[in-house]
Motif scaffolding. Structure first.
Motif, PDB file in Angstrom:
ATOM      1  N   ILE A 137     -10.654  21.150 -49.125  1.00  0.00           N
ATOM      2  CA  ILE A 137      -9.389  20.549 -48.690  1.00  0.00           C
ATOM      3  C   ILE A 137      -8.772  19.667 -49.787  1.00  0.00           C
ATOM      4  O   ILE A 137      -7.605  19.846 -50.132  1.00  0.00           O
ATOM      5  CB  ILE A 137      -9.550  19.789 -47.358  1.00  0.00           C
ATOM      6  CG1 ILE A 137      -9.729  20.798 -46.220  1.00  0.00           C
ATOM      7  CG2 ILE A 137      -8.341  18.895 -47.083  1.00  0.00           C
ATOM      8  CD1 ILE A 137     -10.014  20.174 -44.876  1.00  0.00           C
ATOM      9  N   PRO A 138      -9.508  18.720 -50.371  1.00  0.00           N
ATOM     10  CA  PRO A 138      -8.880  17.929 -51.440  1.00  0.00           C
ATOM     11  C   PRO A 138      -8.505  18.782 -52.661  1.00  0.00           C
ATOM     12  O   PRO A 138      -7.483  18.537 -53.296  1.00  0.00           O
ATOM     13  CB  PRO A 138      -9.936  16.900 -51.822  1.00  0.00           C
ATOM     14  CG  PRO A 138     -10.936  16.915 -50.746  1.00  0.00           C
ATOM     15  CD  PRO A 138     -10.835  18.225 -50.052  1.00  0.00           C
ATOM     16  N   ALA A 139      -9.326  19.771 -52.972  1.00  0.00           N
ATOM     17  CA  ALA A 139      -9.027  20.628 -54.130  1.00  0.00           C
ATOM     18  C   ALA A 139      -7.742  21.418 -53.903  1.00  0.00           C
ATOM     19  O   ALA A 139      -6.877  21.486 -54.788  1.00  0.00           O
ATOM     20  CB  ALA A 139     -10.198  21.574 -54.388  1.00  0.00           C
ATOM     21  N   PHE A 140      -7.588  21.994 -52.727  1.00  0.00           N
ATOM     22  CA  PHE A 140      -6.380  22.763 -52.433  1.00  0.00           C
ATOM     23  C   PHE A 140      -5.159  21.855 -52.318  1.00  0.00           C
ATOM     24  O   PHE A 140      -4.056  22.235 -52.713  1.00  0.00           O
ATOM     25  CB  PHE A 140      -6.559  23.587 -51.157  1.00  0.00           C
ATOM     26  CG  PHE A 140      -7.588  24.671 -51.273  1.00  0.00           C
ATOM     27  CD1 PHE A 140      -7.865  25.288 -52.481  1.00  0.00           C
ATOM     28  CD2 PHE A 140      -8.299  25.087 -50.165  1.00  0.00           C
ATOM     29  CE1 PHE A 140      -8.814  26.288 -52.590  1.00  0.00           C
ATOM     30  CE2 PHE A 140      -9.243  26.091 -50.247  1.00  0.00           C
ATOM     31  CZ  PHE A 140      -9.505  26.695 -51.464  1.00  0.00           C
ATOM     32  N   TYR A 141      -5.354  20.679 -51.779  1.00  0.00           N
ATOM     33  CA  TYR A 141      -4.251  19.730 -51.679  1.00  0.00           C
ATOM     34  C   TYR A 141      -3.777  19.323 -53.075  1.00  0.00           C
ATOM     35  O   TYR A 141      -2.584  19.293 -53.367  1.00  0.00           O
ATOM     36  CB  TYR A 141      -4.667  18.507 -50.869  1.00  0.00           C
ATOM     37  CG  TYR A 141      -3.563  17.492 -50.696  1.00  0.00           C
ATOM     38  CD1 TYR A 141      -2.475  17.769 -49.882  1.00  0.00           C
ATOM     39  CD2 TYR A 141      -3.612  16.275 -51.350  1.00  0.00           C
ATOM     40  CE1 TYR A 141      -1.447  16.850 -49.721  1.00  0.00           C
ATOM     41  CE2 TYR A 141      -2.594  15.349 -51.195  1.00  0.00           C
ATOM     42  CZ  TYR A 141      -1.524  15.638 -50.391  1.00  0.00           C
ATOM     43  OH  TYR A 141      -0.507  14.728 -50.236  1.00  0.00           O
ATOM     44  N   TYR A 142      -4.721  19.025 -53.951  1.00  0.00           N
ATOM     45  CA  TYR A 142      -4.371  18.651 -55.339  1.00  0.00           C
ATOM     46  C   TYR A 142      -3.676  19.822 -56.033  1.00  0.00           C
ATOM     47  O   TYR A 142      -2.708  19.613 -56.777  1.00  0.00           O
ATOM     48  CB  TYR A 142      -5.628  18.226 -56.108  1.00  0.00           C
ATOM     49  CG  TYR A 142      -5.322  17.862 -57.531  1.00  0.00           C
ATOM     50  CD1 TYR A 142      -4.717  16.640 -57.830  1.00  0.00           C
ATOM     51  CD2 TYR A 142      -5.632  18.724 -58.579  1.00  0.00           C
ATOM     52  CE1 TYR A 142      -4.431  16.295 -59.133  1.00  0.00           C
ATOM     53  CE2 TYR A 142      -5.342  18.394 -59.895  1.00  0.00           C
ATOM     54  CZ  TYR A 142      -4.733  17.179 -60.162  1.00  0.00           C
ATOM     55  OH  TYR A 142      -4.434  16.849 -61.452  1.00  0.00           O
ATOM     56  N   GLN A 143      -4.147  21.013 -55.795  1.00  0.00           N
ATOM     57  CA  GLN A 143      -3.525  22.193 -56.382  1.00  0.00           C
ATOM     58  C   GLN A 143      -2.068  22.318 -55.936  1.00  0.00           C
ATOM     59  O   GLN A 143      -1.190  22.634 -56.733  1.00  0.00           O
ATOM     60  CB  GLN A 143      -4.309  23.450 -56.012  1.00  0.00           C
ATOM     61  CG  GLN A 143      -3.722  24.713 -56.570  1.00  0.00           C
ATOM     62  CD  GLN A 143      -4.342  25.966 -55.993  1.00  0.00           C
ATOM     63  OE1 GLN A 143      -5.009  25.924 -54.963  1.00  0.00           O
ATOM     64  NE2 GLN A 143      -4.124  27.087 -56.653  1.00  0.00           N
ATOM     65  N   GLN A 144      -1.812  22.067 -54.669  1.00  0.00           N
ATOM     66  CA  GLN A 144      -0.440  22.140 -54.170  1.00  0.00           C
ATOM     67  C   GLN A 144       0.440  21.032 -54.749  1.00  0.00           C
ATOM     68  O   GLN A 144       1.617  21.239 -54.996  1.00  0.00           O
ATOM     69  CB  GLN A 144      -0.406  22.088 -52.641  1.00  0.00           C
ATOM     70  CG  GLN A 144      -0.767  23.394 -52.016  1.00  0.00           C
ATOM     71  CD  GLN A 144      -0.366  23.442 -50.542  1.00  0.00           C
ATOM     72  OE1 GLN A 144      -0.142  22.430 -49.915  1.00  0.00           O
ATOM     73  NE2 GLN A 144      -0.293  24.650 -50.018  1.00  0.00           N
ATOM     74  N   LEU A 145      -0.134  19.864 -54.967  1.00  0.00           N
ATOM     75  CA  LEU A 145       0.633  18.768 -55.553  1.00  0.00           C
ATOM     76  C   LEU A 145       1.037  19.061 -57.004  1.00  0.00           C
ATOM     77  O   LEU A 145       2.121  18.663 -57.436  1.00  0.00           O
ATOM     78  CB  LEU A 145      -0.172  17.466 -55.518  1.00  0.00           C
ATOM     79  CG  LEU A 145      -0.330  16.774 -54.176  1.00  0.00           C
ATOM     80  CD1 LEU A 145      -1.189  15.526 -54.327  1.00  0.00           C
ATOM     81  CD2 LEU A 145       1.018  16.412 -53.581  1.00  0.00           C
ATOM     82  N   THR A 146       0.160  19.734 -57.722  1.00  0.00           N
ATOM     83  CA  THR A 146       0.435  20.001 -59.141  1.00  0.00           C
ATOM     84  C   THR A 146       1.299  21.238 -59.363  1.00  0.00           C
ATOM     85  O   THR A 146       1.742  21.465 -60.481  1.00  0.00           O
ATOM     86  CB  THR A 146      -0.884  20.160 -59.927  1.00  0.00           C
ATOM     87  OG1 THR A 146      -1.653  21.210 -59.366  1.00  0.00           O
ATOM     88  CG2 THR A 146      -1.669  18.858 -59.912  1.00  0.00           C
ATOM     89  N   ARG A 147       1.545  22.009 -58.328  1.00  0.00           N
ATOM     90  CA  ARG A 147       2.411  23.177 -58.485  1.00  0.00           C
ATOM     91  C   ARG A 147       3.844  22.793 -58.586  1.00  0.00           C
ATOM     92  O   ARG A 147       4.391  21.928 -58.100  1.00  0.00           O
ATOM     93  CB  ARG A 147       2.246  24.123 -57.301  1.00  0.00           C
ATOM     94  CG  ARG A 147       1.156  25.099 -57.510  1.00  0.00           C
ATOM     95  CD  ARG A 147       1.313  26.267 -56.596  1.00  0.00           C
ATOM     96  NE  ARG A 147       0.270  26.187 -55.570  1.00  0.00           N
ATOM     97  CZ  ARG A 147       0.253  26.947 -54.512  1.00  0.00           C
ATOM     98  NH1 ARG A 147       1.195  27.794 -54.286  1.00  0.00           N
ATOM     99  NH2 ARG A 147      -0.721  26.866 -53.664  1.00  0.00           N
TER     100      ARG A 147
END
Length: 147
Positions: A137-147
Motif C-alpha cells: 500500500i505505501p509503495a503503490f501510494y508513493y508510486q502514484q504520487l510520483t507519477r
C-alpha cells in the motif's frame, strides 16, 4: 486519491469488509487451519525440537490461508487505488512471493537437521499474515504520487 476515496462511501464500506475478512482469518486461525507452529512459537521454543507435523496438510493449510489473505488484500488494493492493472500486478507478486517463501520454508524443514527457528518463524509469518499488503500500500501510494 484520499479525498476521492473518502467521498465514495461504498468503496470505504467494502474496504472495511475486506479488513474484517482479514481480521476474521486471524481471529479464527486455531479453528480454521492446521498449523502445529501456532502453539510451538507461543512457547519457549528455542530449546525444543520441532513439533510433529504432516507436511502435506501443513502446505495445504498454508496455501488456503495465504489465498484467503491474498484475496482480501487484492480487494483492498483494487478499492484503494481503483486500478485493475495494479491489482493484477499485485496478484502476480503475491503468487511469486508465495512460491519463493513456501519453497524456502519447506526446504528448511526438510533439508536442515536443526533449522534456525527464527528464520522459520519469520518466513511463516509472511505466509500466514497479510504483511505484503502492509508493504504494498505505501509503495503503490508513493508510486502514484510520483507519477
Amino acid at each position: 486519491m484520499l479525498r476521492e476515496l473518502i467521498k465514495n462511501k461504498r468503496r470505504l464500506f467494502f474496504i472495511g469488509l475486506a479488513l474484517l475478512g482479514l481480521i476474521l482469518v486471524r481471529a479464527f486461525e486455531d479453528q480454521l487451519f492446521y498449523d502445529p507452529f501456532l502453539s510451538f512459537f507461543k512457547t519457549d521454543y528455542q530449546n525444543k525440537p520441532l513439533p510433529n507435523l504432516d507436511q502435506f496438510l501443513l502446505f495445504l493449510n498454508l496455501l488456503l490461508r495465504y489465498t484467503l489473505n491474498t484475496f482480501f488484500s487484492l480487494i483492498i488494493i483494487r478499492l484503494l487505488f481503483n486500478e485493475k492493472q495494479l491489482m493484477v500486478f499485485s496478484g502476480y507478486l503475491f503468487l511469486f512471493l508465495f512460491l519463493v517463501l513456501v519453497a524456502i520454508f519447506f526446504g528448511l524443514l526438510h533439508f536442515s537437521n536443526q533449522p534456525d527457528y527464527l528464520i522459520l518463524f519469520y518466513i511463516r509469518r509472511f505466509l500466514i499474515q497479510p504483511l505484503f499488503l502492509v508493504l504494498f500500500i505505501p509503495a503503490f501510494y508513493y508510486q502514484q504520487l510520483t507519477r
